[in-house]
Write a protein that holds these residues in place. Sequence first.
Motif, mmCIF file in Angstrom:
data_model
loop_
_atom_site.group_PDB
_atom_site.id
_atom_site.type_symbol
_atom_site.label_atom_id
_atom_site.label_comp_id
_atom_site.label_asym_id
_atom_site.label_seq_id
_atom_site.Cartn_x
_atom_site.Cartn_y
_atom_site.Cartn_z
ATOM 1 N N PHE A 81 0.833 -1.190 0.000
ATOM 2 C CA PHE A 81 0.000 0.000 0.000
ATOM 3 C C PHE A 81 0.873 1.247 0.000
ATOM 4 O O PHE A 81 1.864 1.320 0.730
ATOM 5 C CB PHE A 81 -0.908 0.028 1.230
ATOM 6 C CG PHE A 81 -1.988 -1.010 1.208
ATOM 7 C CD1 PHE A 81 -2.900 -1.061 0.173
ATOM 8 C CD2 PHE A 81 -2.087 -1.944 2.227
ATOM 9 C CE1 PHE A 81 -3.904 -2.021 0.144
ATOM 10 C CE2 PHE A 81 -3.084 -2.905 2.211
ATOM 11 C CZ PHE A 81 -3.989 -2.940 1.167
ATOM 12 N N ALA A 82 0.504 2.221 -0.799
ATOM 13 C CA ALA A 82 1.204 3.495 -0.778
ATOM 14 C C ALA A 82 0.983 4.151 0.581
ATOM 15 O O ALA A 82 -0.114 4.076 1.132
ATOM 16 C CB ALA A 82 0.676 4.392 -1.895
ATOM 17 N N PRO A 83 2.009 4.782 1.150
ATOM 18 C CA PRO A 83 1.854 5.418 2.468
ATOM 19 C C PRO A 83 0.824 6.547 2.407
ATOM 20 O O PRO A 83 1.006 7.531 1.690
ATOM 21 C CB PRO A 83 3.249 5.962 2.765
ATOM 22 C CG PRO A 83 4.169 5.198 1.874
ATOM 23 C CD PRO A 83 3.383 4.894 0.638
ATOM 24 N N ALA A 84 -0.241 6.402 3.167
ATOM 25 C CA ALA A 84 -1.294 7.423 3.159
ATOM 26 C C ALA A 84 -0.776 8.757 3.669
ATOM 27 O O ALA A 84 -1.265 9.820 3.253
ATOM 28 C CB ALA A 84 -2.467 6.945 4.015
ATOM 29 N N ILE A 85 0.218 8.734 4.551
ATOM 30 C CA ILE A 85 0.716 9.985 5.121
ATOM 31 C C ILE A 85 1.393 10.858 4.069
ATOM 32 O O ILE A 85 1.603 12.049 4.304
ATOM 33 C CB ILE A 85 1.701 9.734 6.287
ATOM 34 C CG1 ILE A 85 2.934 8.969 5.803
ATOM 35 C CG2 ILE A 85 1.017 9.014 7.424
ATOM 36 C CD1 ILE A 85 4.017 8.876 6.859
#
Length: 471
Positions: free
Chosen positions: A311-315
Amino acid sequence: MRSRIVMNSRLIAAQLLMALLLTSCAGGPTGPTQAEKEAAAARFASETAAAKAAAEEAGRIHIGVAGPMTGDFEVYGNDMRRGAELAVADINAAGGVLGRELVLEVADDHCGIEDADAAARELVSRGVVFVDGHFCSGSSILGSKVYAGADVLQITPSSTNTLLTDTAHREKVTTLLRVVGRDDMQGDFAAEWLAAAYADQPIAIVSDNGLYGKGIAARLLAKLKEKGIRPIIDGQFTQGQTSYATLVEALKKSGARVLYVAAYHDDIGRIAWALRVAKLDIELVGPDVLNNPEFWSFSQTKGNGARFSDFAPAIERPEAAELVARFRAQGVEPTNYTLNAYAAVQVFAAGAEATKGTDAKAIAAYLRAKSVKTVLGELSWDEKGDLKEGNYIWSDIPQVAYRLSSWLSAAAPEATIFRSRAVFSVAKHPEPVGSSRESLPWWRGGAVFQCAGRTCPAAFVEFELGTLSRA
């Protein structure tokens, strides 16, 4: 860190299948009769309606967050709770939902099966109209059965197992959605990359015989077929093999330039070892389970260069920048689970405002037809309640040592440890968390060691008994 859950995914799957089998067997000689089931369902519906009515009379809207608030996985449950709490605070500060204040109820499911059922029923008894949860897929599936019968909207911020929405869709449950991609979406992501990176070159794809691996492989093969690409090898193997000599021999004869393995980290680790020992010049690619320190052990330190989707880092999303800054100002480092839980509350609020009510079926129908802007970006859903688009990135395991080598204390006595966004990532967080001389509490992520302004070659750390320590 996702890998802490992945290591238990087989157990969760086994528990889930057992629960489903027990459910399907109810009504036998020792089970309740159909009439008894219907009477129980009617009582439950009546009690649920009474709880919701009581909450409405108070002029508030009760919503819940359910996850492992204590126990082995409490760090993830508390990530979720923080996200949901701040979302509720922000929405209330802006006037609430439908002009009413939101009240957050918290339930602890311990990431379990029986506990998930109890937690779901407890939330329903408090009159909630929406649940942000659960964390583990098995818990989400069991909870969904309770929420469906109570007309409670459920949006999970973390459960990725394909059975969750597939089962709900088969049983005509429409009040369940996710704000996270499902496992097999990695197959679509991998297919796009393989088609571009290995155009007109032989591709090999193998999977184990488990639900996780087969699901990813099926979508990968289907997407490649759409592109007119036929792998030179397409096969399955049994989980837990000790020898992959047959696969290695087949790869040698095929001339494959890349091998995608849809399986768990232990089997992929053993395959990595077999490939390197055989001196095969072939790229190894796999799913997000490789974001796991145990992969290195199973590969016997020969997993260098393996590529995996995650998953791409949401931050790092621009939509989340202001929220992330606020969390950090409070001394909290938000994770994907924190921001996903925040987004789930945003989605509920948007659906309730649009439908001018809190009816779960009406909100779910609206969400399937529309998109919603959140801290994760603009989200939209298909008929099963799955996201139409996943947000994945490629990570790889660099050509460095996994354990800190003995030269570190002499060459870099003042090395600083930084948080990293993934176990095997070399991307550092701006804030240091300790030094090479320390033993630090467990934290989710890897580490990068800074030596006189440059990154040291030894970028990985040893994870042992809840501490980060030098080898």
